[in-house]
Design an enzyme around this catalytic site. Structure first.
Site, PDB file in Angstrom:
ATOM      1  CB  CYS A 138      17.389 -13.589  19.653  1.00 21.64           C
ATOM      2  SG  CYS A 138      19.127 -13.926  20.008  1.00 21.64           S
ATOM      3  CG  HIS A 139      13.975 -11.632  18.141  1.00 22.48           C
ATOM      4  ND1 HIS A 139      15.329 -11.427  17.929  1.00 22.48           N
ATOM      5  CD2 HIS A 139      13.569 -10.666  19.007  1.00 22.48           C
ATOM      6  CE1 HIS A 139      15.713 -10.363  18.622  1.00 22.48           C
ATOM      7  NE2 HIS A 139      14.683  -9.882  19.283  1.00 22.48           N
ATOM      8  N   GLY A 140      12.957 -16.300  17.579  1.00 23.68           N
ATOM      9  CA  GLY A 140      12.202 -17.429  17.050  1.00 23.68           C
ATOM     10  C   GLY A 140      12.114 -17.493  15.553  1.00 23.68           C
TER      11      GLY A 140
END
Length: 278
Positions: A241-243
């Site tokens: 989702c956000h790494g």
């Protein structure tokens, strides 16, 4: 217009007033039959009452808003005498009941009576405190978790069927739990790095109870996503989702994740070969 003269005093009456057979006007407001009280001789001489002024006892006629009013005094008002009767003037009653004697019922010692009072007050205080505690306990029990919720408080899992190098995901209290059976190389890799330089510094020994078993919540510490296992730059978990990247010990190594993956409360049941979470 008919006129009537009494005691040398003229009085004008209405023409509609009736007259008696003797010719005297019939005035219902005048008492002409009144007589003076007998006094024997009524010769007062020059100092006596005037003959042209009616005495006070004969009353008189006065005109008010209601009409003519005649006042006649035939008898004097009765005079009554009152005498206050005091208590000490009353006759003493010999058959009056006497006040009973309560001395046999009184406490012989004030100390004993005081001790009894303290005992009663203390007993009532203890009973009141017990009733209050029971009421509060019953009220708090109504807000306790139900039986189905308590049943999910702990989860048991047989770990003998999980091979090395594999992950198992179970659900506990509505959250995913990652269980990793680590290999020896993974254990050495997790403990060989300098963990003091990490964003959330934590050693691998602090995060596991047994080196070959890693148990942690599968919730990303950034925004609550579920990371993917056996992925990322460090061979651990990766949040697409956000790494955010986590290593084989679940520690945040890269990305926006501020903390390591959370370790839940768990224990091993060696006798049955089970893992108990909760």
């Amino acid at each position: 217009m008919a006129t009537f003269q009494a005691v040398k005093k003229a009085l004008n009456l209405a023409p509609t007033v009736r007259s008696l057979p003797s010719g005297v006007p019939a005035a219902p407001l005048l008492n002409l039959a009144v007589r003076a009280p007998s006094s024997g001789h009524d010769h007062h001489g020059a100092s006596g009452p005037r003959s042209d002024v009616a005495p006070k006892w004969t009353g008189g006629v006065s005109r008010t808003s209601a009409g003519l009013v005649s006042k006649t005094f035939s008898t004097a008002p009765a005079v009554s005498f009152h005498q206050h009767r005091l208590l000490h003037t009353s006759v003493v009653r010999k058959d009056a009941p006497e006040v009973p004697d309560f001395s046999p019922y009184r406490a012989s010692s004030t100390d004993g009576n005081r001790a009894l009072s303290y005992f009663m007050v203390g007993s009532l205080g203890v009973l009141s405190a017990s009733a209050a505690k029971s009421s509060v306990s019953e009220f708090l029990q109504t807000m306790a978790a139900s039986a189905d919720v308590l049943a999910l408080a702990k989860v048991e899992l047989e770990i003998g069927n999980i091979p090395e190098g594999k992950n198992v995901i179970i659900k506990w209290r509505g959250k995913p739990v990652f269980i990793r059976h680590r290999t020896q190389s993974e254990i050495e890799e997790a403990r060989s790095v300098d963990w003091k330089t990490f964003r959330d510094p934590q050693s691998d020994e602090e995060r596991v109870k047994k080196p070959d078993w890693l148990v942690m919540l599968g919730v990303c510490t950034h925004l609550g996503c579920v990371p993917i296992g056996e992925a990322g730059d460090y061979g651990g978990w990766f949040c697409p989702c956000h790494g955010s990247h986590y290593d084989i010990s679940g520690r945040a190594r890269k990305g926006p994740a501020p903390l390591n993956l959370e370790i839940p409360q768990y224990e091993f049941n060696e006798a049955e070969g089970k893992l108990v979470i909760g």
